[in-house]
Each structure stands twice: as structure tokens, then as C-alpha cells.
Scaffold this motif. Sequence first.
Motif, PDB file in Angstrom:
ATOM      1  N   TYR A 111      -7.289   3.240  -9.768  1.00  0.00           N
ATOM      2  CA  TYR A 111      -8.104   2.342 -10.575  1.00  0.00           C
ATOM      3  C   TYR A 111      -7.488   2.087 -11.949  1.00  0.00           C
ATOM      4  O   TYR A 111      -7.476   0.975 -12.441  1.00  0.00           O
ATOM      5  N   TYR A 112      -6.935   3.139 -12.541  1.00  0.00           N
ATOM      6  CA  TYR A 112      -6.350   3.010 -13.877  1.00  0.00           C
ATOM      7  C   TYR A 112      -4.852   2.723 -13.838  1.00  0.00           C
ATOM      8  O   TYR A 112      -4.181   2.796 -14.845  1.00  0.00           O
ATOM      9  N   GLY A 113      -4.326   2.421 -12.652  1.00  0.00           N
ATOM     10  CA  GLY A 113      -2.918   2.067 -12.529  1.00  0.00           C
ATOM     11  C   GLY A 113      -2.027   3.187 -12.056  1.00  0.00           C
ATOM     12  O   GLY A 113      -1.041   2.960 -11.386  1.00  0.00           O
ATOM     13  N   GLY A 114      -2.331   4.443 -12.390  1.00  0.00           N
ATOM     14  CA  GLY A 114      -1.514   5.578 -11.966  1.00  0.00           C
ATOM     15  C   GLY A 114      -1.885   6.042 -10.570  1.00  0.00           C
ATOM     16  O   GLY A 114      -2.889   5.616  -9.992  1.00  0.00           O
ATOM     17  N   SER A 115      -1.078   6.940 -10.030  1.00  0.00           N
ATOM     18  CA  SER A 115      -1.326   7.416  -8.666  1.00  0.00           C
ATOM     19  C   SER A 115      -2.186   8.667  -8.640  1.00  0.00           C
ATOM     20  O   SER A 115      -2.607   9.101  -7.573  1.00  0.00           O
ATOM     21  N   GLN A 116      -2.443   9.272  -9.806  1.00  0.00           N
ATOM     22  CA  GLN A 116      -3.191  10.530  -9.892  1.00  0.00           C
ATOM     23  C   GLN A 116      -2.560  11.589  -8.991  1.00  0.00           C
ATOM     24  O   GLN A 116      -3.228  12.449  -8.450  1.00  0.00           O
ATOM     25  N   GLY A 117      -1.247  11.479  -8.790  1.00  0.00           N
ATOM     26  CA  GLY A 117      -0.534  12.440  -7.958  1.00  0.00           C
ATOM     27  C   GLY A 117      -0.722  12.244  -6.464  1.00  0.00           C
ATOM     28  O   GLY A 117      -0.295  13.071  -5.670  1.00  0.00           O
ATOM     29  N   GLN A 118      -1.356  11.156  -6.057  1.00  0.00           N
ATOM     30  CA  GLN A 118      -1.641  10.912  -4.636  1.00  0.00           C
ATOM     31  C   GLN A 118      -0.584  10.003  -4.022  1.00  0.00           C
ATOM     32  O   GLN A 118      -0.135   9.044  -4.649  1.00  0.00           O
ATOM     33  N   SER A 119      -0.229  10.290  -2.773  1.00  0.00           N
ATOM     34  CA  SER A 119       0.738   9.468  -2.048  1.00  0.00           C
ATOM     35  C   SER A 119       0.359   9.458  -0.569  1.00  0.00           C
ATOM     36  O   SER A 119      -0.403  10.306  -0.116  1.00  0.00           O
ATOM     37  N   ALA A 120       0.898   8.487   0.162  1.00  0.00           N
ATOM     38  CA  ALA A 120       0.590   8.361   1.585  1.00  0.00           C
ATOM     39  C   ALA A 120       1.686   7.580   2.297  1.00  0.00           C
ATOM     40  O   ALA A 120       2.402   6.801   1.667  1.00  0.00           O
ATOM     41  N   GLU A 121       1.778   7.788   3.607  1.00  0.00           N
ATOM     42  CA  GLU A 121       2.764   7.071   4.419  1.00  0.00           C
ATOM     43  C   GLU A 121       2.268   5.687   4.840  1.00  0.00           C
ATOM     44  O   GLU A 121       3.052   4.774   5.045  1.00  0.00           O
ATOM     45  N   ILE A 122       0.958   5.542   5.017  1.00  0.00           N
ATOM     46  CA  ILE A 122       0.365   4.252   5.375  1.00  0.00           C
ATOM     47  C   ILE A 122      -0.555   3.850   4.223  1.00  0.00           C
ATOM     48  O   ILE A 122      -1.464   4.594   3.865  1.00  0.00           O
ATOM     49  N   ILE A 123      -0.276   2.680   3.656  1.00  0.00           N
ATOM     50  CA  ILE A 123      -1.016   2.252   2.460  1.00  0.00           C
ATOM     51  C   ILE A 123      -1.609   0.863   2.680  1.00  0.00           C
ATOM     52  O   ILE A 123      -0.933  -0.044   3.150  1.00  0.00           O
ATOM     53  N   VAL A 124      -2.889   0.737   2.337  1.00  0.00           N
ATOM     54  CA  VAL A 124      -3.552  -0.565   2.284  1.00  0.00           C
ATOM     55  C   VAL A 124      -3.684  -0.883   0.809  1.00  0.00           C
ATOM     56  O   VAL A 124      -4.374  -0.169   0.069  1.00  0.00           O
ATOM     57  N   SER A 125      -2.998  -1.917   0.372  1.00  0.00           N
ATOM     58  CA  SER A 125      -3.030  -2.293  -1.034  1.00  0.00           C
ATOM     59  C   SER A 125      -4.450  -2.670  -1.452  1.00  0.00           C
ATOM     60  O   SER A 125      -5.173  -3.334  -0.707  1.00  0.00           O
ATOM     61  N   GLY A 126      -4.826  -2.225  -2.652  1.00  0.00           N
ATOM     62  CA  GLY A 126      -6.144  -2.584  -3.168  1.00  0.00           C
ATOM     63  C   GLY A 126      -6.341  -4.086  -3.242  1.00  0.00           C
ATOM     64  O   GLY A 126      -7.446  -4.596  -3.064  1.00  0.00           O
ATOM     65  N   ARG A 127      -5.243  -4.825  -3.490  1.00  0.00           N
ATOM     66  CA  ARG A 127      -5.339  -6.291  -3.563  1.00  0.00           C
ATOM     67  C   ARG A 127      -5.861  -6.890  -2.250  1.00  0.00           C
ATOM     68  O   ARG A 127      -6.508  -7.928  -2.251  1.00  0.00           O
ATOM     69  N   THR A 128      -5.567  -6.224  -1.128  1.00  0.00           N
ATOM     70  CA  THR A 128      -6.002  -6.716   0.180  1.00  0.00           C
ATOM     71  C   THR A 128      -7.513  -6.842   0.267  1.00  0.00           C
ATOM     72  O   THR A 128      -8.031  -7.759   0.889  1.00  0.00           O
ATOM     73  N   HIS A 184       5.391   3.420   5.672  1.00  0.00           N
ATOM     74  CA  HIS A 184       6.579   4.033   5.083  1.00  0.00           C
ATOM     75  C   HIS A 184       6.913   5.318   5.843  1.00  0.00           C
ATOM     76  O   HIS A 184       6.022   6.011   6.318  1.00  0.00           O
ATOM     77  N   GLU A 185       8.192   5.652   5.926  1.00  0.00           N
ATOM     78  CA  GLU A 185       8.612   6.889   6.583  1.00  0.00           C
ATOM     79  C   GLU A 185       8.279   8.110   5.731  1.00  0.00           C
ATOM     80  O   GLU A 185       7.963   9.169   6.252  1.00  0.00           O
ATOM     81  N   THR A 186       8.364   7.970   4.421  1.00  0.00           N
ATOM     82  CA  THR A 186       7.998   9.055   3.520  1.00  0.00           C
ATOM     83  C   THR A 186       6.836   8.573   2.637  1.00  0.00           C
ATOM     84  O   THR A 186       6.681   7.384   2.392  1.00  0.00           O
ATOM     85  N   ALA A 187       6.044   9.522   2.188  1.00  0.00           N
ATOM     86  CA  ALA A 187       4.871   9.191   1.380  1.00  0.00           C
ATOM     87  C   ALA A 187       5.268   8.484   0.080  1.00  0.00           C
ATOM     88  O   ALA A 187       6.212   8.886  -0.589  1.00  0.00           O
ATOM     89  N   GLN A 188       4.529   7.422  -0.230  1.00  0.00           N
ATOM     90  CA  GLN A 188       4.744   6.618  -1.441  1.00  0.00           C
ATOM     91  C   GLN A 188       3.521   6.766  -2.343  1.00  0.00           C
ATOM     92  O   GLN A 188       2.410   6.942  -1.867  1.00  0.00           O
ATOM     93  N   PRO A 189       3.695   6.650  -3.673  1.00  0.00           N
ATOM     94  CA  PRO A 189       2.567   6.795  -4.597  1.00  0.00           C
ATOM     95  C   PRO A 189       1.501   5.705  -4.374  1.00  0.00           C
ATOM     96  O   PRO A 189       1.833   4.553  -4.100  1.00  0.00           O
TER      97      PRO A 189
END
Length: 149
Positions: free
Chosen positions: A40-57, A31-36
Amino acid sequence: MSHFSTVKTKLTNRECLIFALTDLNLSPQVHETAQPLKGYYGGSQGQSAEIIVSGRTIKARADIGFKWNQSSGVYEVIHDSYETVPKLGKDFFSNKLMLAYGKHLIRAKAAELQERFGECAIAEETNGSVQTLRLTFAGHQEVKQFARR
């Protein structure tokens, strides 16, 4: 208790990081801008990143994020070690990811140096836990070796 931790890295090259994650079958979302991030509990805990590896992977309940830190000029890894360590191993980030990243970084540097030194051949050699990439340039007789231990 499950929570996100932020780890400083030496990862600086976006393309090499994306290629390394792809080589390791982690299907990064860029992503060009950070995404949530999904925790573990579904929320982002305020964390975001531009490159994300989905937990499902990796069959985990929390995402792995790589967030660009503008002030230090490196990517930071944001992950939940309770989820990532059992799935990827405790040395994944320091060993497997860095090795894959290093290979792409050296190839990128070799491509950059070809303009000055001519065609480049890359030979890969593994001896136990030491992996060596040998760069040989057609217009330059000196051989440089870079080893990762």
C-alpha cells in the motif's frame, strides 16, 4: 491500518493456480524465484512471491502474491485485506478462486487418468450453490462424482 497478511491454503498445483487466476481475469505474473510485492505504501514490507497479481489489475494499491512454501508443499496467499476485500469480495480466496482452481485440478487429474481408463467426458452441473463435475471414462463403467459445496 494497511499491511500484508499471509494465509495458508490448500493450493498445490502451480499450473492449475495460474489457469484459475487467468480465468478470473487477474493476469498473474509468474516468476521462477520470488519477487518483491508492492504494498500500500509502495514498499514490499519484506514480502515476496513467485506468482504475483499486480494491484493495478484490481485497481488496488497493493499486490497479491502466491508464495510456494517448500516445507508444507502449498502456496500461501500474501495480500492486504484492506485492499483486496473491497475489490474482490470477502469470499474471493475461499470460494471463487478455489472453485476455478478445483475445475482445473479435476481436469488435470482426468487427463492423467485417461491413460488407465480411456477417453474421459466431463459434464458440469450447477444446482444452487453446489457445483458438480461428473467424470465418465470410456473404459470404465463406474461413474465418480466430485461435488464442491
